[in-house]
Design an enzyme around this catalytic site. Sequence first.
Site, PDB file in Angstrom:
ATOM      1  N   TYR A 283     -23.382  31.124  46.179  1.00  0.00           N
ATOM      2  CA  TYR A 283     -24.644  31.854  46.391  1.00  0.00           C
ATOM      3  C   TYR A 283     -24.394  33.364  46.453  1.00  0.00           C
ATOM      4  CZ  TYR A 283     -26.828  27.333  47.033  1.00  0.00           C
ATOM      5  OH  TYR A 283     -27.303  26.058  46.815  1.00  0.00           O
TER       6      TYR A 283
ATOM      7  N   GLU B 293     -24.142  24.411  42.194  1.00  0.00           N
ATOM      8  CA  GLU B 293     -25.302  25.016  42.881  1.00  0.00           C
ATOM      9  C   GLU B 293     -25.196  26.524  42.779  1.00  0.00           C
ATOM     10  OE1 GLU B 293     -26.034  23.858  46.965  1.00  0.00           O
ATOM     11  OE2 GLU B 293     -25.701  21.740  46.513  1.00  0.00           O
TER      12      GLU B 293
ATOM     13  N   GLU C  64     -20.077  19.461  49.688  1.00  0.00           N
ATOM     14  CA  GLU C  64     -19.641  20.525  50.594  1.00  0.00           C
ATOM     15  C   GLU C  64     -18.961  20.037  51.860  1.00  0.00           C
ATOM     16  OE1 GLU C  64     -22.717  23.390  51.299  1.00  0.00           O
ATOM     17  OE2 GLU C  64     -22.649  24.089  49.237  1.00  0.00           O
TER      18      GLU C  64
ATOM     19  N   ASP D 229     -29.569  20.648  55.169  1.00  0.00           N
ATOM     20  CA  ASP D 229     -30.831  21.350  55.425  1.00  0.00           C
ATOM     21  C   ASP D 229     -32.075  20.524  55.110  1.00  0.00           C
ATOM     22  OD1 ASP D 229     -30.800  21.544  52.625  1.00  0.00           O
ATOM     23  OD2 ASP D 229     -31.384  23.656  52.574  1.00  0.00           O
TER      24      ASP D 229
HETATM   25  C1  GCB Z   1     -25.992  24.287  49.863  1.00  0.00           C
HETATM   26  C2  GCB Z   1     -26.280  22.850  50.034  1.00  0.00           C
HETATM   27  C3  GCB Z   1     -27.734  22.517  49.790  1.00  0.00           C
HETATM   28  C4  GCB Z   1     -28.620  23.570  50.450  1.00  0.00           C
HETATM   29  C5  GCB Z   1     -28.302  24.908  49.822  1.00  0.00           C
HETATM   30  C6  GCB Z   1     -29.132  26.053  50.413  1.00  0.00           C
HETATM   31  O1  GCB Z   1     -24.891  24.710  49.652  1.00  0.00           O
HETATM   32  O2  GCB Z   1     -25.449  22.025  49.239  1.00  0.00           O
HETATM   33  O3  GCB Z   1     -27.997  21.231  50.282  1.00  0.00           O
HETATM   34  O4  GCB Z   1     -29.974  23.279  50.346  1.00  0.00           O
HETATM   35  O5  GCB Z   1     -26.967  25.214  50.011  1.00  0.00           O
HETATM   36  O6  GCB Z   1     -30.175  26.385  49.863  1.00  0.00           O
HETATM   37  O7  GCB Z   1     -28.715  26.605  51.420  1.00  0.00           O
END
Ligand code: GCB
Length: 597
Positions: free
Chosen positions: A465, A501, A410, A160
Site C-alpha cells: 500500500y 493487493e 498476511e 478488517d
Molecule cells: C490488507 C488485507 C485486507 C484489508 C486491506 C486494507 O492488507 O489483506 O484484508 O482489507 O489490507 O484495506 O487495509
Amino acid sequence: MLKPLATATRELLRLDGLWDFAVDTAVGERPWAGPLDTRLEAAVPASYNDLFTDSAIREHVGWVWYQRRVRVPRGWSGDRVLLRLDAATHEGRVYVDDVLVAEHIGGYTPFEADITERVTAGQEFRLTIGVNNELTNVTIPPGTIIVTEDGRRQQKYHHDFYNYAGLARSVWLYSVPPAHIQDITVVTGLDSTTATVQYEIETSEPAAVRVRILDAEGAEVAVGQGASGTLRIEDVTPWRPGAAYLYDLVAEIVDGAEVRDTYPQSFGVRTVEVRDTRFLINGEPFYFTGFGKHEDTPVRGKGHDDAYLVHDFQLMEWMGANSFRTTHYPYAEEVLDFADRHGIVVIDETAAVGLNLAVQGGLTGRPHPPTYSEDTLNDDTRAAHARAVRELIGRDKNHPSVVMWCVANEPSTHEDGAREYFEPLVELTRKLDPTRPVCSTASLLTTHENDRIADLFDVVCLNRYYGWYLANGDLTTAEALMDAELRAWVDKLGKPVLMTEYGADTLPGLHSVWDQPWTEEYQVAYLAANHRAFDRCEAVVGEHVWNFADFQTSPGIHRVDGNRKGVFTRERRPKAAAHALRARWTPLSGRKPSTDA
Ligand code: GCB
C-alpha cells in the site's frame, strides 16, 4: 467432496427460503427439541446480521438457531437421504427432530449428514441448525472473545472485514442410491493436441465402475473401466483463460446392464506451471489482471446471490479483468462453477486471515504477544488450518479455473515459529495437490530481509500500500518504494511476483486537482504510479487491485462506513478508477504490458 447434483439416479431439493430464527439467549436449552419459540424469520442464504433492526442480534456472539419443517419426497424410499450445508459460518450443528446428525467447524466449506435412518420418504421432519459465530485462537480465521466490564461478550479479530455469520449458502436435501459414487478426482495433462485425463473414483462400497468422457456437445470422446485410470482425448480443446471449454467425466456404477449411480464431473484440460519468473497456463505466460474481492453485499452480508454473481463477472469482463483471488476464504461453489464456465482464473484461498498479532502492535506501536505460542496460535490452530486446507482442496480440486492455492493471507512471517507453523502446511498442500502452485500473501510487515517463509512458495505474493498506508499523498515516493521492493524480492528469490493487493480508499464524488487522498483522481493516480513500477519489473506476473467493491468492516476499526478501496461502490457503481483500469487491462488480454515504461 462432490457437489449435490440431480442426475438420472439422484434427486435434489434446495431448502432455501424463510426459516424460523432465534438467538440462543431468547430460547431454551434445547431449541431443537420442539418448535422454535420465536416471531423472527431469517432468509437463507444470507448472513443474519443485517436482516434485523435489533443491534443485539447484529452484534450477538454465540449460537443462533434456524428451524424449518422438511418433507422427504415420497419417491425416495429405498434411496439414501443426505442433508448438505454449503456453509455454516463459523460452526454448525444439525438436528433432525431431536437428534444431532452433523457438526462442523469452519465457516466456508460444506459438510453433510446421511439421515436415512432418521427420516421416512413422504413424511415431514423438523430440521434445526445451530450456527455459532465465535472465533478463538484455535479457529480459522482466529479471534478472541472479551467480556466488557458490564458483562457483554465481544468478538475481536485481526482482519478488517465484518464477521458476518449464519447460513450464507444453500442447504440441500438430496438422494443417492445405496451404492453410490462418493468422490471423483480428475487431473489433466496436455501434450500438443492430446490430453491425458487421470481419474480416481471413490464409491460407497466395492462396485464395478465405468467412465465416459463427453465433450461440450455431449459427444463421447473416451471411455474407460475401473475406479481409476488414465484416458486420452485426441484433438482436445483446452480450457483457456477467456476461452473456457469444459468436458464431463461421467462416472457410473454398473451392475450388468443396469446403471446404479451416475455422476457427471465437469473438468477442463489445462496445465499450470511456474518456470523461472513466469506463470504459465498451457505453457504460455499469463499476466493476471483483476481483484481481491469479498462476498459482501448490502442486507445479505456474505449471503450468496446469483444476481450479484452474474453482475460482478459482467463488470470484471467489462474491465478486462481475467482473474481474482477468493479473499479471504473459499467462496460459494457457484462462483467457481461460473468461473470455470466463463474462463476466469482463480487463486483459491483458505480462511486463514489475520494470523498476525504483529499487525496490532504495528498499528498501535505497542508491544504485541507472540503470534505463534502455546497461548496464541498453537498446534491446535495449525491442525484447524490443516483441516481448512484439506477441505478447500477436497471441494475445489476439479475446477480448471483454480490455478493456485493460497494457504494464508498476511500471516506473521518474521516471528519465531513462523517457519515451523507453515512448512508442514505447505507440504500438506503439495501432497494433496501436486499439480498447482502454492502461495501465501505478505503484508507490509513482511520484508525481503525479515521474512522466513517466502522460499516455501512458488510465487511471491505481495500486498503493498505504497501511497496509502505508507507515503500517503506522496506518489513519487510511493513509486520509488515499490521499485525498490520489487527489485529486492527478485534479487533474493528469483521467483515471479504477483501484486495480490494494492489500493486506496476512495469516496465517490470527492474530487481534487491535487494528489489528495480519498478523491477519485487520487485512486486513479495511485494505480497509475503502481502500474509504472510493475511495468518496469520483468518478474511481475500480475496485478490484483484491492478491492473490487467497497465492503463492510468490523466495528472498532477506523473506517467511514466500511473499507472504501473498492473500484466499485458496494452497490457496484463505478468510481473513476474502474474506467482507468478498463483502459489499461482491456488491450492486455492476459499478456504483460511492455517493460520499457
Ligand atoms: C490488507 C488485507 C485486507 C484489508 C486491506 C486494507 O492488507 O489483506 O484484508 O482489507 O489490507 O484495506 O487495509
